[in-house]
Design a protein around this motif. Structure first.
Motif, PDB file in Angstrom:
ATOM      1  N   TYR A   1       0.838  -1.211   0.000  1.00 42.05           N
ATOM      2  CA  TYR A   1       0.000   0.000   0.000  1.00 42.05           C
ATOM      3  C   TYR A   1       0.870   1.258   0.000  1.00 42.05           C
ATOM      4  O   TYR A   1       0.646   2.194  -0.767  1.00 42.05           O
ATOM      5  N   VAL A   2       1.911   1.271   0.838  1.00 45.52           N
ATOM      6  CA  VAL A   2       2.793   2.429   0.904  1.00 45.52           C
ATOM      7  C   VAL A   2       3.488   2.657  -0.431  1.00 45.52           C
ATOM      8  O   VAL A   2       3.561   3.784  -0.934  1.00 45.52           O
ATOM      9  N   LEU A   3       3.971   1.571  -1.037  1.00 46.09           N
ATOM     10  CA  LEU A   3       4.660   1.711  -2.327  1.00 46.09           C
ATOM     11  C   LEU A   3       3.727   2.259  -3.403  1.00 46.09           C
ATOM     12  O   LEU A   3       4.111   3.118  -4.203  1.00 46.09           O
ATOM     13  N   VAL A   4       2.484   1.739  -3.413  1.00 47.91           N
ATOM     14  CA  VAL A   4       1.518   2.179  -4.435  1.00 47.91           C
ATOM     15  C   VAL A   4       1.174   3.652  -4.244  1.00 47.91           C
ATOM     16  O   VAL A   4       1.186   4.441  -5.197  1.00 47.91           O
ATOM     17  N   VAL A   5       0.878   4.026  -3.007  1.00 50.69           N
ATOM     18  CA  VAL A   5       0.510   5.416  -2.749  1.00 50.69           C
ATOM     19  C   VAL A   5       1.674   6.340  -3.120  1.00 50.69           C
ATOM     20  O   VAL A   5       1.488   7.392  -3.730  1.00 50.69           O
ATOM     21  N   ASN A   6       2.872   5.920  -2.778  1.00 52.17           N
ATOM     22  CA  ASN A   6       4.050   6.698  -3.102  1.00 52.17           C
ATOM     23  C   ASN A   6       4.201   6.900  -4.609  1.00 52.17           C
ATOM     24  O   ASN A   6       4.467   8.000  -5.084  1.00 52.17           O
ATOM     25  N   GLY A   7       3.989   5.806  -5.338  1.00 48.57           N
ATOM     26  CA  GLY A   7       4.095   5.895  -6.794  1.00 48.57           C
ATOM     27  C   GLY A   7       3.042   6.831  -7.359  1.00 48.57           C
ATOM     28  O   GLY A   7       3.327   7.667  -8.230  1.00 48.57           O
ATOM     29  N   THR A   8       1.806   6.711  -6.843  1.00 45.25           N
ATOM     30  CA  THR A   8       0.725   7.573  -7.326  1.00 45.25           C
ATOM     31  C   THR A   8       1.043   9.035  -7.032  1.00 45.25           C
ATOM     32  O   THR A   8       0.797   9.924  -7.865  1.00 45.25           O
ATOM     33  N   CYS A   9       1.577   9.296  -5.843  1.00 43.60           N
ATOM     34  CA  CYS A   9       1.946  10.667  -5.494  1.00 43.60           C
ATOM     35  C   CYS A   9       2.949  11.227  -6.506  1.00 43.60           C
ATOM     36  O   CYS A   9       2.826  12.363  -6.964  1.00 43.60           O
ATOM     37  N   THR A  10       3.951  10.405  -6.842  1.00 43.28           N
ATOM     38  CA  THR A  10       4.946  10.846  -7.819  1.00 43.28           C
ATOM     39  C   THR A  10       4.278  11.187  -9.144  1.00 43.28           C
ATOM     40  O   THR A  10       4.611  12.180  -9.793  1.00 43.28           O
ATOM     41  N   PHE A  11       3.323  10.316  -9.543  1.00 44.45           N
ATOM     42  CA  PHE A  11       2.627  10.587 -10.796  1.00 44.45           C
ATOM     43  C   PHE A  11       1.906  11.935 -10.740  1.00 44.45           C
ATOM     44  O   PHE A  11       2.004  12.749 -11.659  1.00 44.45           O
ATOM     45  N   ILE A  12       1.182  12.179  -9.658  1.00 42.78           N
ATOM     46  CA  ILE A  12       0.413  13.430  -9.541  1.00 42.78           C
ATOM     47  C   ILE A  12       1.358  14.632  -9.543  1.00 42.78           C
ATOM     48  O   ILE A  12       1.083  15.661 -10.164  1.00 42.78           O
ATOM     49  N   TRP A  13       2.473  14.455  -8.859  1.00 41.88           N
ATOM     50  CA  TRP A  13       3.479  15.506  -8.767  1.00 41.88           C
ATOM     51  C   TRP A  13       3.961  15.913 -10.169  1.00 41.88           C
ATOM     52  O   TRP A  13       4.203  17.078 -10.453  1.00 41.88           O
ATOM     53  N   ASN A  14       4.086  14.914 -11.050  1.00 38.52           N
ATOM     54  CA  ASN A  14       4.467  15.199 -12.432  1.00 38.52           C
ATOM     55  C   ASN A  14       3.288  15.709 -13.249  1.00 38.52           C
ATOM     56  O   ASN A  14       3.466  16.495 -14.181  1.00 38.52           O
ATOM     57  N   TYR A  15       2.087  15.222 -12.899  1.00 35.40           N
ATOM     58  CA  TYR A  15       0.919  15.527 -13.714  1.00 35.40           C
ATOM     59  C   TYR A  15       0.579  17.021 -13.725  1.00 35.40           C
ATOM     60  O   TYR A  15       0.117  17.545 -14.726  1.00 35.40           O
ATOM     61  N   MET A  16       0.820  17.670 -12.605  1.00 36.41           N
ATOM     62  CA  MET A  16       0.580  19.125 -12.531  1.00 36.41           C
ATOM     63  C   MET A  16       1.274  19.856 -13.677  1.00 36.41           C
ATOM     64  O   MET A  16       0.650  20.630 -14.401  1.00 36.41           O
ATOM     65  N   ASP A  17       2.573  19.619 -13.805  1.00 44.02           N
ATOM     66  CA  ASP A  17       3.353  20.287 -14.833  1.00 44.02           C
ATOM     67  C   ASP A  17       2.893  19.898 -16.226  1.00 44.02           C
ATOM     68  O   ASP A  17       2.755  20.735 -17.116  1.00 44.02           O
ATOM     69  N   LEU A  18       2.637  18.619 -16.364  1.00 42.52           N
ATOM     70  CA  LEU A  18       2.177  18.076 -17.640  1.00 42.52           C
ATOM     71  C   LEU A  18       0.876  18.757 -18.067  1.00 42.52           C
ATOM     72  O   LEU A  18       0.699  19.124 -19.230  1.00 42.52           O
ATOM     73  N   PHE A  19      -0.017  18.936 -17.127  1.00 40.67           N
ATOM     74  CA  PHE A  19      -1.321  19.519 -17.423  1.00 40.67           C
ATOM     75  C   PHE A  19      -1.175  20.977 -17.878  1.00 40.67           C
ATOM     76  O   PHE A  19      -1.814  21.411 -18.836  1.00 40.67           O
TER      77      PHE A  19
END
Lengths: 454, 454, 454, 454
Positions: free
Chosen positions: C245-263
């Motif tokens: 669960y921790v690994l998945v949430v961490n990965g998702t956070c990283t994705f969102i962190w990148n998604y802001m700029d991408l958007f």
């Protein structure tokens, strides 16, 4: 390659004006607005007689080619239609050879640094070589764009070689060549002093160490090269040929490092001259009682054309401007940091101070020369503001509006424009950096000189 | 010399208006747009009666000449046509003598510093002397350009001495002389405190050292001079004449150092006054029902002329402005750095705090006074924006556009314009510098006072 | 919710154009200026065939939804009229679940930090999580405003899908999707390297410690998670499920962190494309002899409409822009600070340098991409300035004035505008911060690596 | 006093409109442009019914008077014609008494500091008291200018209380009073927490010291006051009356310190409201097919009038703005510096964090609220840019030009304008200062807490 061909085609078109009317729609947008008069005169023009930028800059560019910069063919010819960029040409081969030669030095220094650990101090050499390599690549890119650009420029300049435009008190050739010659002369002095400083240091060191430590060093060319370019000879075994090679490449790199700034100054002078001519023409109108609107229309058209030329030059040149600015700021900061350092021999002080003043002076000159474009583009504003109600027309209004709101200046990739105000802001920033860095560097400075023979 | 002659010629022309029509094409661009009415009135004008800048500034400039500044002849005369710059004249000789005299101090200090090593602290004196020397040279250059400038200025001012322009609530003379007198008075106090502080320190030191260390020093003029100006007497042997000479030169240097700022303030007041007159005239129009376009045309012409005058003054003065700003910023930073230092005697504190407040105040005043030009040039904008549709015309539009887009202000070589916003930016920058420098200087500060008798 | 309903109403209105005339007064101000032609064509439009932003962005937005961002329904549909925001919908539930899941990590890290004491170093993780949480909330807010916005946008875009506007050399879809795909690919590499670096470090550590300290650690998934996410397991007991669960949430956070700029990049590309089309249309007019005023009127109207769209998008997006900028600047500063730190294993260096270059590159790209809107909005100015007297009309004047004086750009809550000049100023500021921080951090840096097994 | 009389005269004039025509030429420039309709309606207006700034602000100003701020008479009356400033009045006496009372504290602290030596830390209190004293003086100066200003303001506001201007969704009174009430509430919490923190610290200290050091301190009001305001009781002997007096004066000072910001926010809201009304009126015109030029003429006139009012308000208020900004920046920097300091008791942390967030929040609010004037003044630009060719007229052009080129905002003595961009620049500067200061302060921070009982 495509844009080169385009340029050529455009040029040939000019030679056969009878085909012009039909092909208007297919041409480049910037080439079809010339009226016939200009084109006709062009076909019969003796370029060698005219005071054009191409003529003014060609000796300096030829000199650059000797040092592997701007690999173009046909620069010596009077007409820019003979200027071409070809991958398979002598200048291009020279450039490629030099780039390979210098990359040996760059890579050996990089390896050396990774071994001993990068610090702010020993990083300077790496920056120097990387900068020169980048400059080479950017100049190749510029050379690719140069043929169509110089043709466009020359065609536009023909307007300014005839009445009502006057030749200014110093001709374009003089103005363009003067900063180039000064920079070259001063940089030669700088490089000589560098060599003198290095050689004297080397001799004194040998003398001192043999006297005090009974080491059996000998003053020799080999010893000198080995000591000063040690980073090369970690990667490669020393031979005398390699020694000469290193010195030559190093000298060429220094030339290129100076040539960047020199080139920007030449271009700036060339563009500012034309803006000054427009300003002068406007200034003469002041004494006329009644100026027809068509005159202002023509002036405005020429002004807009010059802005467009500037835009094109800026597109081609601004990478080099960005590199030159970054490079100059870095080296100015580095040199200013060393101002309180103790040096061993008087010749070191002479070299250091000359080098620092030269660097600061050159940086200021590049900025100020580039800023003259901006100054000249606005210098007619005060006259236009005095245009009386009688002569006032929409064309004058448009011209004033454009001069007031547009920033006519070379730029560093549009991140900043080279104006006098920028220089002021930069000076303030450099002082801030310097103050912080001085504080940072103090522990090193307090250590003083390292032992001479280790 | 050429420009001076030009100016003279232009002036004589005015005295023989019948030759004007023919020679129009040969004249300077800025002199041929005056209409006849102005010129005629000028020939019969009694300058002594008018509130002109030349009249207002002449006593202050005469005072400056006593201290080797602005070597012009004929300043005392009411009409600016008698003002001349000649290399062979009494004021010029005074200037040259002073410059030689002060260069002895400058060079001896330089030698002294190179011997003991330059630090940020002992560098202040060198900067002071170098600055004064530069000011002298720049004022000679300004004097060379002054005669044609003041003639042009006076001719333009004649417009503003007549209706419809009003005399403002405080006359030009009052406004121009007031800051000069205040600065002179305050600087006299500053110099007296400096002497008092130095003398008391000297006396206390002699007293303390004889009591505690049995040294046999005596309180004397010679001892005082030798202690405080030791750097001179390393180069030269001490004589009482030399002692007096050093004190006099030092005092004169202090005067010149203040005179720079004072001069900028005088010029600023003189220019701002005229812009204020224009603003006032525009403001009176507000109550009129119907304003003819010719009125606005005239106002706009006068406004543009004032902008041109400002441009000319700025060209002549901006080197001095640049020097003054750099000088003020340097000394303000230095003084602020010393704010936490411990001093030995109460009189030292009195002098230090007075000197610092005076310096900061003077700097702020120069900036603010210079900024009033910019403020006044825009002050009529709000009235012009209220011009009703009825009175709206292209001349009003042009005037508004010019006021909105042009930066009407004195500048430091066009690197920056002296406006209120600049002062805000500079304050922010000074705080940054100060914070970094305070941190830098902390080790020195912690050491405290050095032993008194060594 | 209200604004969503509004949007829907506005949209349905379009489907029944016969009711339009009567209801004009009651509508939203920005929807009633469309002429009939547009609306009619719209009702029969096959959106799937057109190169619209909604179509271009939908796959990327769908991907975002998989990672709990932008909880909207109906994104897959060709027409934006099916896009809705509902609190009771699958994407919204996903978002809420993720936010709760990630807040566990955020809070446990906060507790951990308060226990051991916050320092500049260990604060990074907290900033990361807080930033992602804020991003989630801001994207929910954006999703609420998205349906009416995308409908308005699409309606406006219909104008640009028809003549006289041309499709540019690379279609909108390509341009919008390209930066998104690049960012996603590079961020995947970054996250993989992060995992590789963490795993290798863990393995080497276990190996080293068992060899040297006889500790009996074992390489296992559990051990890895416990070591790297220790802050979670202070609050919660470790189970393997929790580890995943921790690994998945961490990965998702990283994705969102990148998604802001991408958007932000996607939106910027979408807007810049339309401005480029307008510029291109204007550029084509250059070759026409006689341009009717109505053409310029139409162009100006479309330009103004695009500015309004930009304004609306900016209102909805600028919170995210502000967060993204602050986030990027913080992380760039942090990473640059670590540049001189010593790391233990080669893979750590690989990860660190890749991560730093990726971060700096991404930040620069977001700024530069957003700045293209500003560049494109002004790119037609040079052509408009060449409009001849014949074609000159009040509409051209208005267009030139607007282009010259208005800052057309995305902004960070209007505090700053994303232009090329901003990037230059920011670079200067970052260097200043970096220099001060480096000095600050030096004592820590000198300590070197901590002992591995403690 | 003169300007007050002027204002009164102008006001009485309005009551006898039949004398107006004759006296036009003698009046103040800003009062004679009102047309008759306005004046007549004014004489019969029931001010109590209207949503005017005077009415909205009067409760807050009355509250201020209780704390010795803005010594005016007649504020409670509905009509501003009863507002007067008199040196011999109750509020003025209250103010003078408070100023004398607080100057005792200021001077005793100054003496205390000169005894123990000024440091950056203990200087905060001095700044606080000096700031409050300055605020009192500036508010007296503002009170002197207030009567004519509020009359002018009210007369201008009458225009906006009638059609075609609408009441916005929240009335002026609500908008003006809301920030005032919030600030007062939050500042009460802040002061309570301050007292709680001080009292708890005192009690804990007594408890701890009696337990561990056998000191025989007692928890008492006298002990508390003596400990916390020791600097007063060095100058004066302690009595219980003096203790209460110190607490009361301290509380009042805190109120005034908050009132400055509150007052700027009230004024900003009041001005921004009117600009918003103008924008809204313009926005409604968008739907009209044909707008007569007279409508735009009227709107422009009202806009220009509002700009003039802003100018006047700015002249009266900008000293207070400058003081408030300097004060806020200083305290924000100080508080941010203490962020990493260790405190002894939990209540200290609660107070510190609340106080810091409150301070930063209040500072941001003042800037942002003041910036809304600038935002609102430009918000109609986008609508005006859409005005079609049909409705285009010189009045629209002038309005657009004015909105584009004029900076409509409150200013700090014209050194800077309170816009959103300023806030961004200031944030960057504060971060720089903070980074340098943190480094500076590190040695102090490392020392940790001082021994409690000394």
């Amino acid at each position: 390659m495509a844009s080169d061909m385009d340029g050529q085609a455009g040029w040939k078109l000019r030679q056969t004006p009878n085909t012009l009317a039909k092909s208007t729609q297919n041409k480049n947008s910037d080439e079809d607005n010339f009226d016939f008069r200009v084109i006709k005169s062009e076909t019969t023009t003796d370029y060698a007689q005219l005071d054009l930028f191409h003529r003014a800059a060609s000796p300096i560019m030829l000199l650059g080619q000797c040092f592997a910069i701007m690999p173009l063919t046909g620069i010596r010819k009077a007409s820019p239609r003979h200027v071409h960029f070809r991958f398979k040409s002598v200048p291009m081969i020279v450039t490629v050879i030099f780039m390979m030669a210098s990359s040996v030095l760059t890579l050996s220094m990089l390896k050396f640094l990774l071994n001993i650990g990068v610090t702010a101090k020993n990083f300077v050499g790496q920056v120097f070589f990387t900068c020169v390599q980048c400059a080479c690549i950017l100049f190749i890119d510029l050379a690719r764009r140069w043929p169509p650009l110089i043709r466009y420029w020359t065609r536009l300049e023909l307007i300014f070689t005839k009445a009502p435009y006057e030749v200014l008190n110093r001709s374009l050739s003089q103005r363009v060549r003067q900063p180039a010659l000064i920079i070259i002369a001063l940089s030669l002095v700088e490089h000589s002093l560098y060599l003198a400083s290095a050689i004297v240091s080397y001799k004194q060191r040998v003398k001192y160490c043999t006297q005090n430590y009974n080491s059996t060093m000998d003053v020799s060319f080999d010893g000198y090269v080995k000591l000063n370019y040690d980073y090369v000879f970690i990667l490669l075994p020393y031979t005398r040929f390699l020694g000469v090679y290193v010195l030559v490449v190093n000298g060429t790199c220094t030339f290129i490092w100076n040539y960047m700034d020199l080139f920007i100054m030449m271009i700036s002078r060339g563009l500012a001259y034309r803006f000054e001519q427009i300003s002068k023409r406007i200034r003469r109108l002041e004494h006329e009682d009644r100026v027809p609107e068509t005159t202002f229309m023509e002036i405005r058209e020429h002004y807009v054309r010059m802005c467009e030329l500037l835009e094109r030059v800026d597109n081609a040149l601004s990478s080099i401007i960005l590199l030159s600015c970054a490079n100059n700021l870095y080296f100015v900061c580095c040199q200013l940091l060393n101002i309180f350092n103790k040096l061993r021999w008087p010749i070191n002080y002479v070299y250091f101070w000359y080098s620092m003043l030269y660097l600061v002076g050159r940086t200021a000159c590049v900025f100020l020369t580039a800023a003259t474009i901006n100054d000249e583009s606005k210098s007619a504003l005060s006259v236009l503001r005095r245009v009386s109600s009688k002569n006032w027309c929409v064309e004058v209004e448009r011209l004033i509006f454009q001069m007031s709101t547009q920033t006519v200046a070379l730029s560093g990739k549009k991140f900043y424009f080279l104006t006098r105000r920028l220089l002021f802001g930069m000076a303030g920033t450099i002082v801030t950096y310097e103050l912080v860095l001085l504080q940072f560097d103090e522990p090193n400075r307090r250590k003083g000189l390292l032992p001479l023979c280790a």
